[in-house]
Design a protein around this motif. Structure first.
Motif, short mmCIF file in Angstrom:
data_model
loop_
_atom_site.label_atom_id
_atom_site.label_comp_id
_atom_site.label_asym_id
_atom_site.label_seq_id
_atom_site.Cartn_x
_atom_site.Cartn_y
_atom_site.Cartn_z
N LEU A 65 24.56 3.44 1.56
CA LEU A 65 23.92 3.23 2.61
C LEU A 65 24.90 3.90 3.86
O LEU A 65 24.15 4.57 4.87
CB LEU A 65 23.82 1.79 2.94
CG LEU A 65 23.31 1.07 4.34
CD1 LEU A 65 21.96 1.84 4.44
CD2 LEU A 65 23.27 -0.32 4.25
N LEU A 66 26.15 3.78 3.80
CA LEU A 66 27.02 4.37 4.68
C LEU A 66 26.80 6.00 4.81
O LEU A 66 26.73 6.62 5.94
CB LEU A 66 28.37 4.11 4.52
CG LEU A 66 29.61 4.83 5.42
CD1 LEU A 66 29.38 4.29 6.83
CD2 LEU A 66 30.86 4.38 4.93
N MET A 67 26.79 6.57 3.53
CA MET A 67 26.54 7.93 3.72
C MET A 67 25.03 8.36 4.06
O MET A 67 25.02 9.39 5.03
CB MET A 67 26.72 8.60 2.32
CG MET A 67 27.87 8.28 1.53
SD MET A 67 28.11 8.71 -0.32
CE MET A 67 27.79 10.75 -0.22
N LEU A 68 24.16 7.46 3.90
CA LEU A 68 22.66 7.86 4.39
C LEU A 68 22.77 7.67 6.12
O LEU A 68 22.02 8.39 6.72
CB LEU A 68 21.75 6.81 3.55
CG LEU A 68 20.42 7.08 4.11
CD1 LEU A 68 19.78 8.64 3.68
CD2 LEU A 68 19.46 6.07 3.58
N SER A 69 23.53 6.62 6.30
CA SER A 69 23.68 6.29 7.69
C SER A 69 24.11 7.79 8.66
O SER A 69 23.79 8.09 9.67
CB SER A 69 24.38 5.19 8.17
OG SER A 69 23.91 4.06 7.63
N LEU B 246 15.47 -0.12 2.97
CA LEU B 246 15.50 -0.18 1.57
C LEU B 246 16.86 -0.39 0.83
O LEU B 246 17.01 -1.31 -0.05
CB LEU B 246 14.36 0.98 0.94
CG LEU B 246 12.92 0.98 0.96
CD1 LEU B 246 12.46 2.19 0.39
CD2 LEU B 246 12.46 -0.26 0.49
N ILE B 247 17.54 0.60 1.10
CA ILE B 247 19.07 0.37 0.59
C ILE B 247 19.87 -0.79 1.06
O ILE B 247 20.29 -1.55 0.22
CB ILE B 247 19.83 1.84 0.77
CG1 ILE B 247 18.92 2.84 0.03
CG2 ILE B 247 21.29 1.60 0.25
CD1 ILE B 247 19.77 4.10 0.09
N ALA B 248 19.37 -1.04 2.08
CA ALA B 248 20.22 -2.10 3.00
C ALA B 248 19.70 -3.53 2.21
O ALA B 248 20.26 -4.31 1.78
CB ALA B 248 19.85 -2.26 4.55
N GLY C 26 29.63 -5.31 -8.02
CA GLY C 26 30.06 -3.83 -8.10
C GLY C 26 29.11 -2.92 -7.76
O GLY C 26 29.34 -1.95 -7.03
N VAL C 27 27.89 -3.24 -8.11
CA VAL C 27 26.58 -2.28 -7.74
C VAL C 27 26.31 -2.55 -6.28
O VAL C 27 26.12 -1.47 -5.56
CB VAL C 27 25.36 -2.99 -8.63
CG1 VAL C 27 24.29 -2.00 -8.45
CG2 VAL C 27 25.61 -2.66 -10.24
N ALA C 28 26.50 -3.73 -5.60
CA ALA C 28 26.41 -3.66 -4.17
C ALA C 28 27.07 -2.97 -3.47
O ALA C 28 27.00 -2.46 -2.51
CB ALA C 28 26.39 -5.34 -4.01
N VAL C 29 28.42 -2.71 -3.94
CA VAL C 29 29.44 -2.24 -3.47
C VAL C 29 29.08 -0.56 -3.30
O VAL C 29 29.12 0.30 -2.52
CB VAL C 29 30.93 -2.13 -3.84
CG1 VAL C 29 31.89 -1.35 -3.28
CG2 VAL C 29 31.42 -3.62 -3.65
#
Length: 227
Positions: A197-201, A174-176, A188-191
């Protein structure tokens, strides 16, 4: 064509051959086999040290009868950790998101612990169904409740592992998807979503290891009650 988010949990097939069999065999090819020599390489030494330390910590509360389970439970934990970790790679499949497979691990091992308790110490095993000092009027109710809780243990094992991995994979997808959609609209929001997403990974890597450990820890606790 827009695909469902749950398509990633469907068992993949190629030319009618289920690829889940390949996913189940793959973990055993990733670990080096210890040799009979006194000295091995650093990887085998590190692997053996980890297995010995974790086995000692996990089976320390158990008596000597429970130590016979060390090989099968440690092998299962390493197997589950490897499957969970490999499922985080792109274009891969996670067999442990299937409830049927997790129940196939949970039910036989749980049933084996119950049968061992019934064979070796039936009085102690049946004593768990009725706590000491229970009022007479509550005895039938407590026996039913404790029996239900006993038979729900394997279901809890399988559902816990399946639900945690499925929820994590869905949230990552969902986040990806949100990151990909917002990239052209609001960079900006995409960053920010990409950082999330990186933290969730990283969190999912921890979840993949912790859930395998919890699965084996609960089995060892069930074994502790029956040996």
């Amino acid at each position: 064509m827009t695909l469902s988010f749950f398509d990633q949990f469907a068992s993949p097939t190629h030319l009618g051959i289920p690829l889940v069999l390949l996913a189940l065999v793959l973990p055993w090819t990733l670990y080096p086999t210890p040799s009979s020599r006194w000295l091995g390489n650093r990887l085998i030494a590190l692997q053996s040290w980890f297995f010995n330390r974790f086995t000692q910590q996990l089976f320390l509360p158990l008596n000597r009868e429970g130590h016979k389970w060390a090989t099968i439970l440690m092998s299962l934990m390493i197997f589950l950790i490897t499957l969970n970790m490999l499922g985080l790679l792109p274009y891969t499949y996670t067999p442990t998101t299937q409830l049927s497979m997790n129940m196939g691990f949970a039910v036989p091992l749980w049933l084996a612990t119950v049968l061992i308790g019934m064979r070796n110490q039936p009085t102690h095993a049946l004593g768990h169904l009725l706590p000491e000092g229970t009022p007479v009027l509550l005895i039938p109710v407590l026996v039913i409740i404790e029996t239900i809780s006993l038979f729900i243990r394997p279901l809890a094992l399988g559902v816990r592992l399946t639900a945690n991995l499925t929820a994590g994979h869905l949230l990552m997808q969902l986040i990806a998807t949100a990151t990909f959609v917002l990239l052209s609209i609001m960079p900006g929001v995409a960053v920010l979503t990409a950082i999330l997403l990186l933290m969730l990974s990283l969190l999912e890597v921890a979840v993949a290891m912790i859930q395998a450990y919890v699965f084996i820890l609960l089995l060892s606790l069930y074994l502790q009650e029956n040996v």
